[in-house]
Design a protein around this motif. Structure first.
Motif, PDB file in Angstrom:
ATOM      1  N   ASP A 144       0.859  -1.169   0.000  1.00  0.00           N
ATOM      2  CA  ASP A 144       0.000   0.000   0.000  1.00  0.00           C
ATOM      3  C   ASP A 144       0.907   1.235   0.000  1.00  0.00           C
ATOM      4  O   ASP A 144       1.776   1.382   0.864  1.00  0.00           O
ATOM      5  CB  ASP A 144      -0.891  -0.003   1.234  1.00  0.00           C
ATOM      6  CG  ASP A 144      -1.764   1.221   1.326  1.00  0.00           C
ATOM      7  OD1 ASP A 144      -1.305   2.245   1.883  1.00  0.00           O
ATOM      8  OD2 ASP A 144      -2.913   1.161   0.823  1.00  0.00           O
ATOM      9  N   VAL A 145       0.714   2.122  -0.960  1.00  0.00           N
ATOM     10  CA  VAL A 145       1.654   3.227  -1.155  1.00  0.00           C
ATOM     11  C   VAL A 145       1.747   4.106   0.088  1.00  0.00           C
ATOM     12  O   VAL A 145       2.853   4.395   0.573  1.00  0.00           O
ATOM     13  CB  VAL A 145       1.260   4.060  -2.393  1.00  0.00           C
ATOM     14  CG1 VAL A 145       2.157   5.298  -2.496  1.00  0.00           C
ATOM     15  CG2 VAL A 145       1.404   3.221  -3.660  1.00  0.00           C
ATOM     16  N   ARG A 146       0.624   4.546   0.612  1.00  0.00           N
ATOM     17  CA  ARG A 146       0.677   5.417   1.784  1.00  0.00           C
ATOM     18  C   ARG A 146       1.242   4.692   3.000  1.00  0.00           C
ATOM     19  O   ARG A 146       2.074   5.228   3.721  1.00  0.00           O
ATOM     20  CB  ARG A 146      -0.720   5.963   2.101  1.00  0.00           C
ATOM     21  CG  ARG A 146      -1.170   7.106   1.191  1.00  0.00           C
ATOM     22  CD  ARG A 146      -2.514   7.635   1.620  1.00  0.00           C
ATOM     23  NE  ARG A 146      -2.976   8.723   0.781  1.00  0.00           N
ATOM     24  CZ  ARG A 146      -2.838  10.023   1.080  1.00  0.00           C
ATOM     25  NH1 ARG A 146      -2.250  10.373   2.202  1.00  0.00           N
ATOM     26  NH2 ARG A 146      -3.296  10.954   0.275  1.00  0.00           N
ATOM     27  N   ARG A 147       0.794   3.478   3.235  1.00  0.00           N
ATOM     28  CA  ARG A 147       1.214   2.740   4.425  1.00  0.00           C
ATOM     29  C   ARG A 147       2.671   2.309   4.350  1.00  0.00           C
ATOM     30  O   ARG A 147       3.408   2.387   5.340  1.00  0.00           O
ATOM     31  CB  ARG A 147       0.327   1.510   4.603  1.00  0.00           C
ATOM     32  CG  ARG A 147       0.659   0.663   5.830  1.00  0.00           C
ATOM     33  CD  ARG A 147      -0.012  -0.689   5.733  1.00  0.00           C
ATOM     34  NE  ARG A 147       0.523  -1.466   4.613  1.00  0.00           N
ATOM     35  CZ  ARG A 147      -0.094  -2.509   4.064  1.00  0.00           C
ATOM     36  NH1 ARG A 147      -1.278  -2.886   4.503  1.00  0.00           N
ATOM     37  NH2 ARG A 147       0.462  -3.170   3.059  1.00  0.00           N
ATOM     38  N   PHE A 187       5.022   5.954   2.740  1.00  0.00           N
ATOM     39  CA  PHE A 187       4.926   7.271   3.367  1.00  0.00           C
ATOM     40  C   PHE A 187       4.696   7.197   4.877  1.00  0.00           C
ATOM     41  O   PHE A 187       4.338   8.194   5.500  1.00  0.00           O
ATOM     42  CB  PHE A 187       3.786   8.068   2.715  1.00  0.00           C
ATOM     43  CG  PHE A 187       4.123   8.572   1.337  1.00  0.00           C
ATOM     44  CD1 PHE A 187       4.573   9.869   1.143  1.00  0.00           C
ATOM     45  CD2 PHE A 187       3.996   7.748   0.231  1.00  0.00           C
ATOM     46  CE1 PHE A 187       4.884  10.337  -0.119  1.00  0.00           C
ATOM     47  CE2 PHE A 187       4.304   8.203  -1.039  1.00  0.00           C
ATOM     48  CZ  PHE A 187       4.759   9.508  -1.220  1.00  0.00           C
ATOM     49  N   HIS A 188       4.931   6.040   5.486  1.00  0.00           N
ATOM     50  CA  HIS A 188       4.605   5.858   6.898  1.00  0.00           C
ATOM     51  C   HIS A 188       5.374   6.784   7.825  1.00  0.00           C
ATOM     52  O   HIS A 188       4.907   7.081   8.935  1.00  0.00           O
ATOM     53  CB  HIS A 188       4.840   4.400   7.311  1.00  0.00           C
ATOM     54  CG  HIS A 188       6.231   3.915   7.051  1.00  0.00           C
ATOM     55  ND1 HIS A 188       7.222   3.958   8.007  1.00  0.00           N
ATOM     56  CD2 HIS A 188       6.807   3.393   5.933  1.00  0.00           C
ATOM     57  CE1 HIS A 188       8.343   3.470   7.497  1.00  0.00           C
ATOM     58  NE2 HIS A 188       8.125   3.123   6.234  1.00  0.00           N
ATOM     59  N   ALA A 213       2.798  14.513   7.457  1.00  0.00           N
ATOM     60  CA  ALA A 213       1.494  14.523   6.793  1.00  0.00           C
ATOM     61  C   ALA A 213       1.392  15.605   5.727  1.00  0.00           C
ATOM     62  O   ALA A 213       0.830  15.377   4.640  1.00  0.00           O
ATOM     63  CB  ALA A 213       0.386  14.696   7.835  1.00  0.00           C
ATOM     64  N   THR A 263       3.318  14.500   2.679  1.00  0.00           N
ATOM     65  CA  THR A 263       2.572  13.431   2.008  1.00  0.00           C
ATOM     66  C   THR A 263       1.438  14.009   1.178  1.00  0.00           C
ATOM     67  O   THR A 263       1.248  13.634   0.003  1.00  0.00           O
ATOM     68  CB  THR A 263       2.008  12.444   3.041  1.00  0.00           C
ATOM     69  OG1 THR A 263       3.093  11.831   3.741  1.00  0.00           O
ATOM     70  CG2 THR A 263       1.169  11.368   2.370  1.00  0.00           C
ATOM     71  N   GLU A 264       0.680  14.933   1.747  1.00  0.00           N
ATOM     72  CA  GLU A 264      -0.455  15.513   1.024  1.00  0.00           C
ATOM     73  C   GLU A 264       0.022  16.332  -0.172  1.00  0.00           C
ATOM     74  O   GLU A 264      -0.644  16.350  -1.213  1.00  0.00           O
ATOM     75  CB  GLU A 264      -1.302  16.360   1.966  1.00  0.00           C
ATOM     76  CG  GLU A 264      -1.989  15.555   3.059  1.00  0.00           C
ATOM     77  CD  GLU A 264      -2.710  14.314   2.516  1.00  0.00           C
ATOM     78  OE1 GLU A 264      -3.429  14.423   1.504  1.00  0.00           O
ATOM     79  OE2 GLU A 264      -2.536  13.227   3.100  1.00  0.00           O
ATOM     80  N   PHE A 288       0.724  13.783  -2.918  1.00  0.00           N
ATOM     81  CA  PHE A 288      -0.491  13.189  -3.475  1.00  0.00           C
ATOM     82  C   PHE A 288      -1.368  14.214  -4.176  1.00  0.00           C
ATOM     83  O   PHE A 288      -2.279  13.838  -4.928  1.00  0.00           O
ATOM     84  CB  PHE A 288      -1.265  12.454  -2.388  1.00  0.00           C
ATOM     85  CG  PHE A 288      -0.735  11.073  -2.117  1.00  0.00           C
ATOM     86  CD1 PHE A 288      -1.245   9.983  -2.792  1.00  0.00           C
ATOM     87  CD2 PHE A 288       0.304  10.876  -1.223  1.00  0.00           C
ATOM     88  CE1 PHE A 288      -0.740   8.705  -2.567  1.00  0.00           C
ATOM     89  CE2 PHE A 288       0.820   9.610  -0.988  1.00  0.00           C
ATOM     90  CZ  PHE A 288       0.292   8.512  -1.661  1.00  0.00           C
ATOM     91  N   GLU A 310      -1.118  12.143 -10.758  1.00  0.00           N
ATOM     92  CA  GLU A 310      -0.543  10.808 -10.610  1.00  0.00           C
ATOM     93  C   GLU A 310       0.304  10.471 -11.838  1.00  0.00           C
ATOM     94  O   GLU A 310      -0.194  10.509 -12.969  1.00  0.00           O
ATOM     95  CB  GLU A 310      -1.639   9.761 -10.445  1.00  0.00           C
ATOM     96  CG  GLU A 310      -1.092   8.357 -10.194  1.00  0.00           C
ATOM     97  CD  GLU A 310      -2.186   7.340  -9.915  1.00  0.00           C
ATOM     98  OE1 GLU A 310      -1.852   6.155  -9.737  1.00  0.00           O
ATOM     99  OE2 GLU A 310      -3.366   7.747  -9.861  1.00  0.00           O
TER     100      GLU A 310
END
Length: 231
Positions: free
Chosen positions: A128-131, A134-135, A139, A142-143, A146, A150
């Protein structure tokens, strides 16, 4: 001062948006070309063409290659005079090996899943890309990533063999993420010595140190450039 050549991985050049201004503030020239990821005819040779064209007649080059960029960075070093190659949480190819073959050849999937299991995480069929990427990225960063369009990536690049017959004769450093969920640290500590004959250094991040800890990341690059020691 140096020219930093930043080669992104399976994404886009926005990955370097925190690195570029920090390096420029130190007086360096910086180029971070967008690779032709969406081009169905482009392989790593064409990716290298894009970088070499962006370099032009610049000198004092430090090539920094992230993740999938590990296939492109050495090709650039084979074509222009480079003072230093820095691989960051990178894939390390063998001559004739395609990026698609690299995963099974190195045992990446098993290493990734064993690492997840050791932490009590469930991987599922795919990361999972975010998990999983980007863990540890703040934040707001990350935002911002995203919020970008894409990027489209052609499947063509995965099938073409890596074209070099041998690793280029350029000083090389490898920076691995201590908490990298995609290419776990123990995996890199096995693969990097096997394939490059060097030991990886470690930064206290996941797979995306330029986003997670940009100040520390830039400091590491500067230590490498000036010959300073890293932990």
């Amino acid at each position: 001062m140096a020219t930093y050549v930043l080669v992104h991985g399976a994404g886009d050049a926005f990955y370097w948006h925190l690195t570029e201004p920090r390096l420029r503030a130190l007086g360096h020239d910086v180029i971070a070309p967008q690779l032709p990821m969406a081009d169905d005819t482009a392989g790593f040779a064409e990716y290298a063409d894009t970088v070499v064209e962006a370099i032009g007649d610049r000198r004092d080059l430090v090539v920094v290659a992230q993740s999938l960029g590990g296939f492109t960075g050495p090709l650039v070093c084979a074509r222009v005079q480079v003072d230093l190659l820095v691989l960051v949480c990178a894939m390390t190819p063998k001559p004739g090996e395609s990026a698609g073959e690299w995963w099974d050849a190195t045992g990446q999937d098993r290493a990734m899943r064993e690492y997840a299991e050791s932490q009590g995480r469930v991987m599922g069929e795919y990361p999972d890309v975010r998990r999983d990427f980007f863990h540890d990225v703040p934040a707001d960063v990350t935002e911002a990533v995203f919020a970008q369009p894409e990027p489209r990536m052609s499947d063509a690049v995965w099938a073409k063999p890596w074209p070099l017959e041998a690793w280029p004769a350029v000083p090389t450093r490898f920076l691995a993420g201590r908490h990298d969920r995609m290419f776990p640290l123990e995996f890199q500590r096995r693969i990097v010595p096997q394939r490059l004959g060097i030991e990886p250094d470690v930064i206290d991040t996941g797979h995306l140190p330029a986003l997670a800890r940009p100040d520390e990341f830039v400091a590491r690059l500067e230590e490498y450039r000036t010959g300073g020691k890293t932990p």
